[in-house]
Design a protein around this motif. Sequence first.
Motif, PDB file in Angstrom:
ATOM      1  N   GLN A  25     -31.055  49.875  -7.392  1.00 29.45           N
ATOM      2  CA  GLN A  25     -30.311  50.139  -8.622  1.00 29.45           C
ATOM      3  C   GLN A  25     -29.826  51.584  -8.635  1.00 29.45           C
ATOM      4  O   GLN A  25     -30.518  52.469  -8.147  1.00 29.45           O
ATOM      5  CB  GLN A  25     -31.156  49.824  -9.858  1.00 29.45           C
ATOM      6  N   ASN A  26     -28.640  51.784  -9.196  1.00 25.15           N
ATOM      7  CA  ASN A  26     -28.099  53.138  -9.334  1.00 25.15           C
ATOM      8  C   ASN A  26     -27.861  53.475 -10.794  1.00 25.15           C
ATOM      9  O   ASN A  26     -26.942  54.213 -11.143  1.00 25.15           O
ATOM     10  CB  ASN A  26     -26.821  53.292  -8.513  1.00 25.15           C
ATOM     11  N   LEU A  27     -28.692  52.899 -11.648  1.00 23.80           N
ATOM     12  CA  LEU A  27     -28.606  53.116 -13.097  1.00 23.80           C
ATOM     13  C   LEU A  27     -29.527  54.234 -13.563  1.00 23.80           C
ATOM     14  O   LEU A  27     -29.581  54.529 -14.754  1.00 23.80           O
ATOM     15  CB  LEU A  27     -28.967  51.814 -13.821  1.00 23.80           C
ATOM     16  N   ASN A  28     -30.277  54.805 -12.634  1.00 17.22           N
ATOM     17  CA  ASN A  28     -31.260  55.838 -12.955  1.00 17.22           C
ATOM     18  C   ASN A  28     -32.342  55.325 -13.915  1.00 17.22           C
ATOM     19  O   ASN A  28     -32.875  56.083 -14.729  1.00 17.22           O
ATOM     20  CB  ASN A  28     -30.591  57.088 -13.551  1.00 17.22           C
ATOM     21  N   HIS A  29     -32.661  54.044 -13.800  1.00 17.36           N
ATOM     22  CA  HIS A  29     -33.693  53.456 -14.642  1.00 17.36           C
ATOM     23  C   HIS A  29     -35.075  53.707 -14.068  1.00 17.36           C
ATOM     24  O   HIS A  29     -35.280  53.633 -12.855  1.00 17.36           O
ATOM     25  CB  HIS A  29     -33.477  51.949 -14.771  1.00 17.36           C
ATOM     26  N   ASP A  30     -36.015  53.974 -14.955  1.00 20.86           N
ATOM     27  CA  ASP A  30     -37.386  54.205 -14.499  1.00 20.86           C
ATOM     28  C   ASP A  30     -38.107  52.892 -14.177  1.00 20.86           C
ATOM     29  O   ASP A  30     -38.891  52.831 -13.251  1.00 20.86           O
ATOM     30  CB  ASP A  30     -38.182  54.956 -15.568  1.00 20.86           C
ATOM     31  N   ALA A  31     -37.895  51.862 -14.994  1.00 18.16           N
ATOM     32  CA  ALA A  31     -38.663  50.622 -14.866  1.00 18.16           C
ATOM     33  C   ALA A  31     -37.889  49.582 -14.059  1.00 18.16           C
ATOM     34  O   ALA A  31     -36.676  49.427 -14.216  1.00 18.16           O
ATOM     35  CB  ALA A  31     -38.991  50.058 -16.251  1.00 18.16           C
ATOM     36  N   MET A  32     -38.595  48.863 -13.200  1.00 17.45           N
ATOM     37  CA  MET A  32     -38.008  47.775 -12.425  1.00 17.45           C
ATOM     38  C   MET A  32     -38.964  46.597 -12.429  1.00 17.45           C
ATOM     39  O   MET A  32     -40.184  46.761 -12.559  1.00 17.45           O
ATOM     40  CB  MET A  32     -37.691  48.223 -10.996  1.00 17.45           C
ATOM     41  N   TYR A  33     -38.383  45.374 -12.269  1.00 19.78           N
ATOM     42  CA  TYR A  33     -39.143  44.136 -12.429  1.00 19.78           C
ATOM     43  C   TYR A  33     -38.699  43.094 -11.401  1.00 19.78           C
ATOM     44  O   TYR A  33     -37.538  43.064 -11.005  1.00 19.78           O
ATOM     45  CB  TYR A  33     -38.903  43.538 -13.821  1.00 19.78           C
ATOM     46  N   TRP A  34     -39.634  42.226 -11.038  1.00 22.01           N
ATOM     47  CA  TRP A  34     -39.307  41.049 -10.240  1.00 22.01           C
ATOM     48  C   TRP A  34     -39.750  39.801 -10.993  1.00 22.01           C
ATOM     49  O   TRP A  34     -40.884  39.719 -11.477  1.00 22.01           O
ATOM     50  CB  TRP A  34     -40.013  41.081  -8.881  1.00 22.01           C
ATOM     51  N   TYR A  35     -38.821  38.814 -11.047  1.00 19.23           N
ATOM     52  CA  TYR A  35     -39.090  37.540 -11.681  1.00 19.23           C
ATOM     53  C   TYR A  35     -38.851  36.407 -10.690  1.00 19.23           C
ATOM     54  O   TYR A  35     -37.987  36.488  -9.823  1.00 19.23           O
ATOM     55  CB  TYR A  35     -38.169  37.308 -12.876  1.00 19.23           C
ATOM     56  N   ARG A  36     -39.572  35.341 -10.923  1.00 23.10           N
ATOM     57  CA  ARG A  36     -39.335  34.109 -10.193  1.00 23.10           C
ATOM     58  C   ARG A  36     -38.838  33.070 -11.184  1.00 23.10           C
ATOM     59  O   ARG A  36     -39.356  32.955 -12.305  1.00 23.10           O
ATOM     60  CB  ARG A  36     -40.632  33.635  -9.530  1.00 23.10           C
ATOM     61  N   GLN A  37     -37.847  32.275 -10.743  1.00 24.78           N
ATOM     62  CA  GLN A  37     -37.332  31.202 -11.588  1.00 24.78           C
ATOM     63  C   GLN A  37     -37.251  29.924 -10.771  1.00 24.78           C
ATOM     64  O   GLN A  37     -36.549  29.868  -9.756  1.00 24.78           O
ATOM     65  CB  GLN A  37     -35.957  31.562 -12.159  1.00 24.78           C
ATOM     66  N   ASP A  38     -37.949  28.907 -11.214  1.00 26.23           N
ATOM     67  CA  ASP A  38     -37.879  27.595 -10.595  1.00 26.23           C
ATOM     68  C   ASP A  38     -36.826  26.762 -11.321  1.00 26.23           C
ATOM     69  O   ASP A  38     -36.491  27.034 -12.478  1.00 26.23           O
ATOM     70  CB  ASP A  38     -39.250  26.929 -10.629  1.00 26.23           C
ATOM     71  N   PRO A  39     -36.299  25.714 -10.669  1.00 28.96           N
ATOM     72  CA  PRO A  39     -35.176  24.953 -11.249  1.00 28.96           C
ATOM     73  C   PRO A  39     -35.450  24.491 -12.667  1.00 28.96           C
ATOM     74  O   PRO A  39     -36.494  23.871 -12.930  1.00 28.96           O
ATOM     75  CB  PRO A  39     -35.027  23.782 -10.281  1.00 28.96           C
ATOM     76  N   GLY A  40     -34.529  24.787 -13.570  1.00 28.98           N
ATOM     77  CA  GLY A  40     -34.638  24.352 -14.955  1.00 28.98           C
ATOM     78  C   GLY A  40     -35.718  25.040 -15.763  1.00 28.98           C
ATOM     79  O   GLY A  40     -36.002  24.618 -16.892  1.00 28.98           O
ATOM     80  N   GLN A  41     -36.291  26.085 -15.199  1.00 26.77           N
ATOM     81  CA  GLN A  41     -37.405  26.770 -15.869  1.00 26.77           C
ATOM     82  C   GLN A  41     -37.012  28.172 -16.318  1.00 26.77           C
ATOM     83  O   GLN A  41     -35.943  28.681 -15.983  1.00 26.77           O
ATOM     84  CB  GLN A  41     -38.607  26.858 -14.914  1.00 26.77           C
ATOM     85  N   GLY A  42     -37.923  28.787 -17.049  1.00 28.13           N
ATOM     86  CA  GLY A  42     -37.709  30.158 -17.477  1.00 28.13           C
ATOM     87  C   GLY A  42     -38.110  31.153 -16.405  1.00 28.13           C
ATOM     88  O   GLY A  42     -38.351  30.790 -15.255  1.00 28.13           O
TER      89      GLY A  42
ATOM     90  N   THR B 101     -45.398  47.271 -20.813  1.00 30.36           N
ATOM     91  CA  THR B 101     -45.286  45.954 -20.192  1.00 30.36           C
ATOM     92  C   THR B 101     -43.896  45.380 -20.471  1.00 30.36           C
ATOM     93  O   THR B 101     -43.236  45.795 -21.408  1.00 30.36           O
ATOM     94  CB  THR B 101     -46.352  44.980 -20.711  1.00 30.36           C
ATOM     95  N   PRO B 102     -43.446  44.455 -19.627  1.00 30.14           N
ATOM     96  CA  PRO B 102     -42.065  43.971 -19.718  1.00 30.14           C
ATOM     97  C   PRO B 102     -41.795  43.071 -20.924  1.00 30.14           C
ATOM     98  O   PRO B 102     -42.707  42.702 -21.662  1.00 30.14           O
ATOM     99  CB  PRO B 102     -41.907  43.176 -18.428  1.00 30.14           C
ATOM    100  N   LEU B 103     -40.525  42.696 -21.062  1.00 30.31           N
ATOM    101  CA  LEU B 103     -40.126  41.773 -22.114  1.00 30.31           C
ATOM    102  C   LEU B 103     -40.862  40.442 -21.979  1.00 30.31           C
ATOM    103  O   LEU B 103     -41.173  40.013 -20.878  1.00 30.31           O
ATOM    104  CB  LEU B 103     -38.624  41.504 -22.033  1.00 30.31           C
ATOM    105  N   VAL B 104     -41.090  39.805 -23.124  1.00 32.41           N
ATOM    106  CA  VAL B 104     -41.624  38.449 -23.147  1.00 32.41           C
ATOM    107  C   VAL B 104     -40.441  37.514 -23.395  1.00 32.41           C
ATOM    108  O   VAL B 104     -39.738  37.649 -24.397  1.00 32.41           O
ATOM    109  CB  VAL B 104     -42.679  38.286 -24.254  1.00 32.41           C
ATOM    110  N   PHE B 105     -40.224  36.561 -22.485  1.00 36.43           N
ATOM    111  CA  PHE B 105     -39.100  35.642 -22.589  1.00 36.43           C
ATOM    112  C   PHE B 105     -39.565  34.275 -23.103  1.00 36.43           C
ATOM    113  O   PHE B 105     -40.673  33.826 -22.795  1.00 36.43           O
ATOM    114  CB  PHE B 105     -38.450  35.427 -21.214  1.00 36.43           C
ATOM    115  N   GLY B 106     -38.699  33.612 -23.866  1.00 37.19           N
ATOM    116  CA  GLY B 106     -38.914  32.213 -24.175  1.00 37.19           C
ATOM    117  C   GLY B 106     -38.587  31.355 -22.965  1.00 37.19           C
ATOM    118  O   GLY B 106     -38.094  31.853 -21.947  1.00 37.19           O
ATOM    119  N   LYS B 107     -38.845  30.054 -23.074  1.00 36.87           N
ATOM    120  CA  LYS B 107     -38.624  29.148 -21.942  1.00 36.87           C
ATOM    121  C   LYS B 107     -37.160  28.736 -21.787  1.00 36.87           C
ATOM    122  O   LYS B 107     -36.791  28.115 -20.798  1.00 36.87           O
ATOM    123  CB  LYS B 107     -39.505  27.905 -22.074  1.00 36.87           C
ATOM    124  N   GLY B 108     -36.339  29.052 -22.779  1.00 41.15           N
ATOM    125  CA  GLY B 108     -34.916  28.806 -22.654  1.00 41.15           C
ATOM    126  C   GLY B 108     -34.441  27.533 -23.329  1.00 41.15           C
ATOM    127  O   GLY B 108     -35.201  26.575 -23.514  1.00 41.15           O
TER     128      GLY B 108
END
Lengths: 112, 115
Positions: A25-42, B101-108
């Motif tokens: 990222q080149n936004l100079n943001h301090d916080a970064m995150y990784w998420y996983r998303q499975d099909p049709g899920q949050g 801690t990060p944002l809490v998301f709903g399931k959508g």
Amino acid sequence: DGGITQSPKYLFRKEGQNVTLSCEQNLNHDAMYWYRQDPGQGLRLIYYSQIVNDFQKGDIAEGYSVSREKKESFPLTVTSAQKNPTAFYLCASSTDAGQPQHFGDGTRLSIL
Amino acid sequence: AQTVTQSQPEMSVQEAETVTLSCTYDTSESDYYLFWYKQPPSRQMILVIRQEAYKQQNATENRFSVNFQKAAKSFSLKISDSQLGDAAMYFCALPPNSGNTPLVFGKGTRLSVIA
């Protein structure tokens, strides 16, 4: 333009192999995150980092590892211990934990 | 722990009509932000709208507006004059009680737009 770049867009993993997903990222943001998303899920949180050289486990950290050696970069390694890695992976950043997160375009990981 | 609940897994709306997506949450904070994100088929996450809890006026961004009811802990998203491009997953999100801690998301909610 400022933003978050994830690469590659598509990634294939062989059994027993570790693979690394890039997030810059080149936004100079301090916080970064990784998420996983499975099909049709949050979104499910894997790891996050509030500052360089520090990171915290999220809800599903098992089988994953991260590093934060530079402010701009937060790579995610999917290890062979992650038995079901097929998913869409999103990286995000923000100025701090309570602010809106800006997202990359994601990496789709599949098993060969 | 904070929670975000989106009770409608799927919604549909006719083109040009109005639709409201619901979101309820639980927090012990008195001052906080709430967000709605859109995820179209491209899977890019796009911030749609933001509401600051201390502001009584509901946020509006073009055809998108919120109905924020702080006492009821309700944060619904209204989409007016729906367009085919509004078809997407919509996620409600809430910052955590503590600052580290990060944002809490709903399931959508998956929104379909019918031509």
